[in-house]
Enzyme design. Structure first.
Site, short mmCIF file in Angstrom:
data_model
loop_
_atom_site.label_atom_id
_atom_site.label_comp_id
_atom_site.label_asym_id
_atom_site.label_seq_id
_atom_site.Cartn_x
_atom_site.Cartn_y
_atom_site.Cartn_z
CB SER A 71 12.75 -5.20 16.20
OG SER A 71 13.00 -6.54 16.47
CE LYS A 74 12.99 -8.78 14.16
NZ LYS A 74 12.74 -8.96 15.57
CE1 TYR A 196 16.28 -10.61 13.06
CE2 TYR A 196 17.96 -11.38 14.58
CZ TYR A 196 16.73 -10.80 14.34
OH TYR A 196 15.95 -10.39 15.41
CE1 TYR A 248 9.77 -6.48 19.84
CE2 TYR A 248 9.67 -4.50 21.16
CZ TYR A 248 10.33 -5.29 20.26
OH TYR A 248 11.55 -4.92 19.77
CB VAL A 266 15.35 -4.43 22.22
CG1 VAL A 266 14.20 -5.40 22.30
CG2 VAL A 266 16.46 -4.93 21.32
#
Ligand code: GLU
Length: 312
Positions: A71, A74, A196, A248, A266
Site C-alpha cells: 500500500s 498508493k 493496481y 489504517y 501489509v
C-alpha cells in the site's frame, strides 16, 4: 538541518540502537497471508533508513533488502494522479478517514461509489483508473516515475507477488465493479485492477523508499534532483491525508504517539515524512492487528520520540 546527532558514526549509532532494541524484543504479530506470496517472507527481517534533505541516508539492519511495498505504492499513484488530474480528482475520491478496514466494501455502497480517501483500497483503485485513462501505458509510467524518484533503475515488481495478488484479488475486484456500477470507474475494470496489482507488487528497500519520497518533506521538490514533483499545496494535501488515513485504523493512535504523516503497507513497511528534515522508512514483515508492522512501528516511534520529530 538534520536533527540526527552530529557525526556520521553517531547518526548510524542512533539508528543501530533503535534497530537492536526492536530486534531484542519478542516479535509480536503475523506476516500477512491473505496474499499467499507474502506469507513466505522471513519474519525476522528488520531494517530502517533515515534519508535527509541534505542527501545523507543513515541505515541499520536490512535497509538495503527489497521488500513488497504494497500500500505504500498508493502514495506514488496519488502523486501521479494529482499531477494529471488536478483538482478534478477530488470530485471522485474524498479526503476523510474511513473508520473502516482498508478493504471494506460497505461504506462504498452507502456513499455511492465515492471512496473515502486515496489510501484505502477503493480509493487507490479509483486512482489507478485515472492513471489507466491518462497514460498509454500506466504501468510503465508508474515504474519510470518511481525509479526516477528513487534514483534506482533496479526497482521492479515481483512477478510471484503480482500473480498471487491477481489470483486472490476478488475483494479488490468487487470494490472496482461496485465503483463501476456507480459510474466512478471509466476504464475497463480488468485494466484498472491490472495496474493496481502491478503497483502493489513493487519491491523497494528502506533506503530506496526513503530517498524516493524526499519531495514530501521538501514542499514538493526532490532535493537530490531539484525536480518539482508536486506543488507545495499538493505536498501539504498529501501529507494531511497521510496524517489522518495513512496508518489504517491506527492512524489516530499514530498521530497521538508519533505525530508524523506516514503510510503503511501489509508487506511490513512504513514510511514517515519529517517535514523540513527527511524521510524515515522502516520494514519488518510481522503485522499487528491493524495491519501495521510491529517492529517498524516500534522503531519509528522510538526515533521520533528521541529526536522530537512530531509535527504537532
Ligand atoms: N495489495 C494489497 C491489497 O490490495 C495492499 C494492501 C495494503 O498494503 O494495505 O489488499
Amino acid at each position: 538541518m538534520s536533527v540526527l546527532p552530529d557525526g556520521e558514526a553517531c547518526r548510524e549509532q542512533t539508528l543501530g540502537e533503535i534497530h537492536a532494541a526492536a530486534l531484542g524484543q519478542p516479535c509480536d504479530g503475523q506476516v500477512a497471508d491473505y496474499i499467499p506470496a507474502l506469507a513466505s517472507v522471513d519474519a525476522s527481517r528488520c531494517g530502517i533508513a533515515f534519508a535527509t534533505l541534505e542527501g545523507e541516508v543513515h541505515v541499520a539492519g536490512d535497509a538495503d533488502m527489497p521488500f513488497s511495498i504494497q500500500s505504500i505504492s498508493k502514495v506514488f499513484g496519488l502523486v501521479l494522479a494529482m499531477q494529471r488530474m488536478g483538482d478534478d480528482l477530488w470530485q471522485r475520491v474524498g479526503m476523510e478517514p474511513s473508520g473502516q478496514p482498508f478493504n471494506s466494501i460497505v461504506q462504498l455502497e452507502w456513499e455511492h461509489g465515492i471512496p473515502r480517501n486515496p489510501f484505502i483500497n477503493a480509493g487507490a483503485i479509483l486512482v489507478a483508473d485515472t492513471l489507466v485513462s491518462h497514460f498509454s501505458s500506466s504501468r510503465q509510467a508508474f515504474l519510470s516515475f518511481v525509479r526516477r524518484l528513487a534514483g534506482c533503475e533496479r526497482c521492479d515488481i515481483n512477478e510471484e507477488v503480482l500473480a498471487s495478488e491477481t489470483r486472490h484479488g476478488s475483494r479488490n475486484a468487487a470494490l472496482a465493479y461496485l465503483m463501476k456500477s456507480f459510474g466512478n470507474i471509466e476504464a475497463e475494470v480488468e485494466d484498472v485492477l491490472a495496474h493496481y496489482f502491478f503497483q502493489c507488487s513493487l519491491e523497494m528497500s528502506c533506503r530506496e523508499l526513503a530517498t524516493s519520497l524526499l519531495f514530501l518533506a521538501n514542499r514538493g521538490v526532490h532535493p537530490l534532483s531539484a525536480e518539482r514533483v508536486t506543488t507545495p499545496r499538493d505536498a501539504h494535501r498529501i501529507n494531511a491525508i497521510l496524517s489522518t488515513s495513512g496508518m489504517y485504523d491506527q492512524s489516530g493512535q499514530f498521530a497521538f504517539s508519533v505525530g508524523l504523516p506516514a503510510k503503511s503497507g501489509v508487506g511490513g513497511g512504513i514510511v514517515a515524512i519529517v517535514p523540513g528534515q527527511g524521510i524515515i522508512s522502516a520494514w519488518s514483515p510481522a503485522l499487528n492487528q491493524h495491519g501495521n508492522s510491529t517492529r517498524a512501528l516500534k522503531m519509528i516511534t522510538e526515533l521520533a520520540g528521541r529526536l522530537g520529530l512530531s509535527i504537532y
